[in-house]
Scaffold this motif. Structure first.
Motif: not given
Length: 291
Positions: A153-158, A167-168, A173-175, A237-246
């Motif tokens: 849920c946190i992932d989809l909300g960000h 935050q990441l 830690r949850h997902k 993940d890049l295509a969806l503009n998700k926050p990532t470690y890199p």
């Protein structure tokens, strides 16, 4: 490391355990089978076995717990791939469950895998009632609103939003981490009814460290991996503009973070009794894998 013998064992056991659930609809049974029997790494079951082994339990004592956690993991992937979630067409090199069947069937197959896992744990052989209840509690917590579901849920909300490193890591830690922690603690639960606080703390530190490292490596592979090897679309993940470690640390910074986390995991194992060689090898595998 060679996961193939474990993967073959889990495949055989999962077939056997699914057959005991008396699934009343053939199409549902087919979709459940498709969702859980399509070539996963089986890392979480391996962690169950490796932890149980370190604490002196025979392999067969961990069988039901290993199958149950893989069923929960597989249900989560079936649901994550749905159009309302990550909207993926490919999983482990095959069409996702909602593509191979249909969206409604995929939802129901995930629901059935989720519930089936707890049905199996409630009657797990070679364990006491206390151990069965402990396994149910650990898995319910890891998979639920204080664990994996909250992380998703946190992932989809960000998606499309900026996140700090703190935050990441809270999200992961949850997902991801909550189910890896559940796997380790379930392995301990099948070995003993009374885990000491010190050993539980050490196992928790180990699991949380490899859980984050797993996600760091996933983020790196999303950029550098090959779709054919990954079994899912490279760059998703890049295509969806998700926050990532890199995105936050750069590729080199992400690699260093993964290395530091594995060092934390090895340090934690120093406080775990028994032969922890397999757990140590699994920690190394986390950041050496290519899919």
């Amino acid at each position: 490391m060679n996961l193939k013998p474990l993967q073959e064992r889990i495949a055989r056991l999962t077939e056997e355990k699914l057959a005991t659930l008396n699934i009343a609809d053939p199409r549902l049974a087919e979709a459940m089978h498709y969702g859980v029997m399509n070539g996963g790494k089986r890392l979480r079951p391996y962690l169950v076995y490796a932890t149980a082994e370190a604490l002196g339990a025979p392999e067969q004592q961990a069988d039901t717990a290993a199958v149950a956690i893989e069923m929960i993991h597989s249900y989560s992937l079936v649901h994550d791939d749905l159009p309302a979630m990550d909207n993926d067409d490919l999983r482990r090199g095959k069409p996702t469950c909602h593509i191979a069947f249909d969206e409604a069937t995929a939802i129901l197959a995930g629901d059935a895998l989720l519930n089936g896992a707890f049905e199996l744990l409630a009657s797990a052989p070679d364990l006491t009632d206390r151990q069965r209840l402990t396994l149910i509690r650990i898995l319910g917590k890891g998979a639920g609103a204080s664990g994996m579901v909250a992380g998703q849920c946190i992932d989809l909300g960000h998606v499309g939003k900026a996140m700090t490193l703190d935050q990441l890591e809270n999200m992961h830690r949850h997902k991801t981490g909550a189910m890896i922690l559940a796997a380790v603690l379930m392995g301990a639960a099948v070995a003993t009814e009374s885990l000491t606080p010190a050993v539980e703390d050490a196992l928790t530190r180990y699991a949380l460290a490899i859980g984050l490292a797993f996600q760091v490596q996933d983020d790196i592979l999303d950029i550098e991996g090959d779709t054919a090897v990954l079994g899912k679309q490279q760059g998703a993940d890049l295509a969806l503009n998700k926050p990532t470690y890199p995105a936050l640390l750069g590729i080199d910074g992400a690699r260093q973070r993964a290395t530091d986390l594995i060092a934390e995991a090895h340090a934690a194992l120093a406080d775990v009794p028994g032969d922890t060689a397999t757990l140590a090898a699994l920690a190394n595998y986390i950041i050496e894998r290519d899919h």
